[in-house]
Design an enzyme around this catalytic site. Structure first.
Site, short mmCIF file in Angstrom:
data_model
loop_
_atom_site.label_atom_id
_atom_site.label_comp_id
_atom_site.label_asym_id
_atom_site.label_seq_id
_atom_site.Cartn_x
_atom_site.Cartn_y
_atom_site.Cartn_z
N LYS A 147 68.06 16.43 40.51
CA LYS A 147 66.79 16.36 41.24
C LYS A 147 66.66 14.97 41.88
CE LYS A 147 64.42 19.14 37.72
NZ LYS A 147 63.46 19.07 36.60
N SER B 18 56.14 18.15 36.53
CA SER B 18 56.07 16.84 37.20
C SER B 18 56.01 17.02 38.72
CB SER B 18 57.28 15.99 36.82
OG SER B 18 57.28 15.77 35.43
N HIS C 28 54.00 16.72 28.49
CA HIS C 28 55.06 16.06 27.74
C HIS C 28 54.47 15.29 26.56
CE1 HIS C 28 57.04 15.86 31.94
NE2 HIS C 28 57.67 16.81 31.28
N ARG D 171 56.84 26.69 28.18
CA ARG D 171 55.54 26.86 28.85
C ARG D 171 55.20 28.31 29.08
NH1 ARG D 171 57.00 23.43 33.86
NH2 ARG D 171 58.91 24.52 33.34
N1 COA Z 1 54.39 20.09 29.92
C1 COA Z 1 54.39 19.86 31.22
N2 COA Z 1 55.47 19.95 31.99
C2 COA Z 1 56.61 20.30 31.41
C3 COA Z 1 56.70 20.57 30.03
C4 COA Z 1 55.52 20.44 29.28
N3 COA Z 1 55.49 20.67 27.98
N4 COA Z 1 57.95 20.89 29.75
C5 COA Z 1 58.63 20.83 30.90
N5 COA Z 1 57.83 20.47 31.91
C6 COA Z 1 58.19 20.33 33.31
C7 COA Z 1 59.01 19.09 33.59
O1 COA Z 1 58.19 18.01 33.98
C8 COA Z 1 59.90 19.54 34.71
O2 COA Z 1 59.23 19.38 35.94
P1 COA Z 1 60.04 19.17 37.30
O3 COA Z 1 61.03 20.29 37.40
O4 COA Z 1 59.00 19.25 38.31
O5 COA Z 1 60.70 17.83 37.18
C9 COA Z 1 60.08 21.04 34.52
O6 COA Z 1 59.01 21.42 33.66
C10 COA Z 1 61.37 21.39 33.88
O7 COA Z 1 61.48 20.67 32.68
P2 COA Z 1 62.83 20.56 31.90
O8 COA Z 1 63.45 21.89 31.75
O9 COA Z 1 62.61 19.73 30.69
O10 COA Z 1 63.78 19.83 32.92
P3 COA Z 1 64.10 18.37 32.99
O11 COA Z 1 64.73 18.12 34.31
O12 COA Z 1 62.90 17.55 32.68
O13 COA Z 1 65.19 18.16 31.81
C11 COA Z 1 67.36 18.36 30.71
C12 COA Z 1 66.36 18.94 31.71
C13 COA Z 1 67.45 16.85 30.84
C14 COA Z 1 66.91 18.64 29.30
C15 COA Z 1 68.71 19.04 30.96
O14 COA Z 1 68.97 19.03 32.34
C16 COA Z 1 69.88 18.35 30.27
O15 COA Z 1 70.02 18.39 29.07
N6 COA Z 1 70.72 17.70 31.06
C17 COA Z 1 71.88 16.96 30.52
C18 COA Z 1 73.18 17.59 30.98
C19 COA Z 1 73.60 18.67 30.03
O16 COA Z 1 73.81 18.45 28.85
N7 COA Z 1 73.74 19.88 30.60
C20 COA Z 1 74.14 21.03 29.84
C21 COA Z 1 73.02 21.56 29.04
S1 COA Z 1 73.33 23.23 28.67
#
Ligand code: COA
Length: 157
Positions: free
Chosen positions: A41, A128, A17, A90
């Site tokens: 989650k 994460s 991140h 990723r």
């Molecule tokens: N390096 C390391 N890890 C990474 C990464 C990077 N560059 N990018 C992503 N990851 C990891 C994250 O830590 C996360 O790990 P986890 O699943 O173990 O927690 C995983 O990859 C998934 O990441 P991400 O897709 O960013 O999920 P998120 O839960 O962190 O965030 C939101 C998702 C918040 C962006 C999305 O759910 C959202 O926008 N929610 C709001 C509701 C909404 O508008 N919904 C409709 C959207 S269409």
């Protein structure tokens, strides 16, 4: 790029991140890191703890702001006056979900665009959850998170 948003759960923030934050902060005038509150989650850290860790690790960037948000990302982006969402890719497996999310967000807010940054190869496998699992079994997490975050995880466990 004026104001951009980098959203996520950040439970907790990892080097992957931080790499995306550093690179986005060089492209955007103002980067808002949005920490999702109403996640499905089960988090290890409260929103306040996640904000605190992010602030500690990004304090050196003058144009980076850390904020929590609830509800839809598209609404949060509107409230912030942002027209760009930043997402890290990723692997190919991330793409399908990310494309769907980008298209949905554009439908909800047509002024919004999503920019994808290729995650640094060093962190392509990282998430994460993986960090928490390794830490839970007393594995070495120094390659994944900063010493400060590693300490916070150890305290939790
Ligand atoms: N390096 C390391 N890890 C990474 C990464 C990077 N560059 N990018 C992503 N990851 C990891 C994250 O830590 C996360 O790990 P986890 O699943 O173990 O927690 C995983 O990859 C998934 O990441 P991400 O897709 O960013 O999920 P998120 O839960 O962190 O965030 C939101 C998702 C918040 C962006 C999305 O759910 C959202 O926008 N929610 C709001 C509701 C909404 O508008 N919904 C409709 C959207 S269409």
């Amino acid at each position: 790029m004026n104001t951009a948003i980098y959203p996520g759960s950040f439970d907790p923030v990892t080097y992957g991140h931080l790499d995306i934050i550093e690179r986005s902060a060089q492209m955007a005038d103002h980067l808002i890191v949005g920490v999702l509150k109403n996640n499905t989650k089960e988090p290890m850290f409260t929103v306040e703890e996640r904000l605190e860790m992010l602030r500690e690790e990004t304090g050196r960037y003058a144009n980076v702001e850390i904020r929590a948000f609830d509800g839809l990302l598209a609404d949060f982006a509107r409230d912030c006056g942002a027209k760009v969402i930043i997402r890290g890719l990723r692997a190919v497996t991330d793409f399908e979900y990310e494309l769907q999310m980008a298209q949905t967000n554009r439908k909800l807010a047509p002024e919004l665009d999503t920019i994808f940054l290729a995650t640094d190869l060093r962190y392509a496998y990282l998430s994460s959850s993986i960090v928490k699992e390794v830490a839970y079994w007393h594995g070495d997490i120094r390659a994944f998170v900063t010493p400060y975050v590693a300490e916070r995880i150890r305290e939790k466990i």
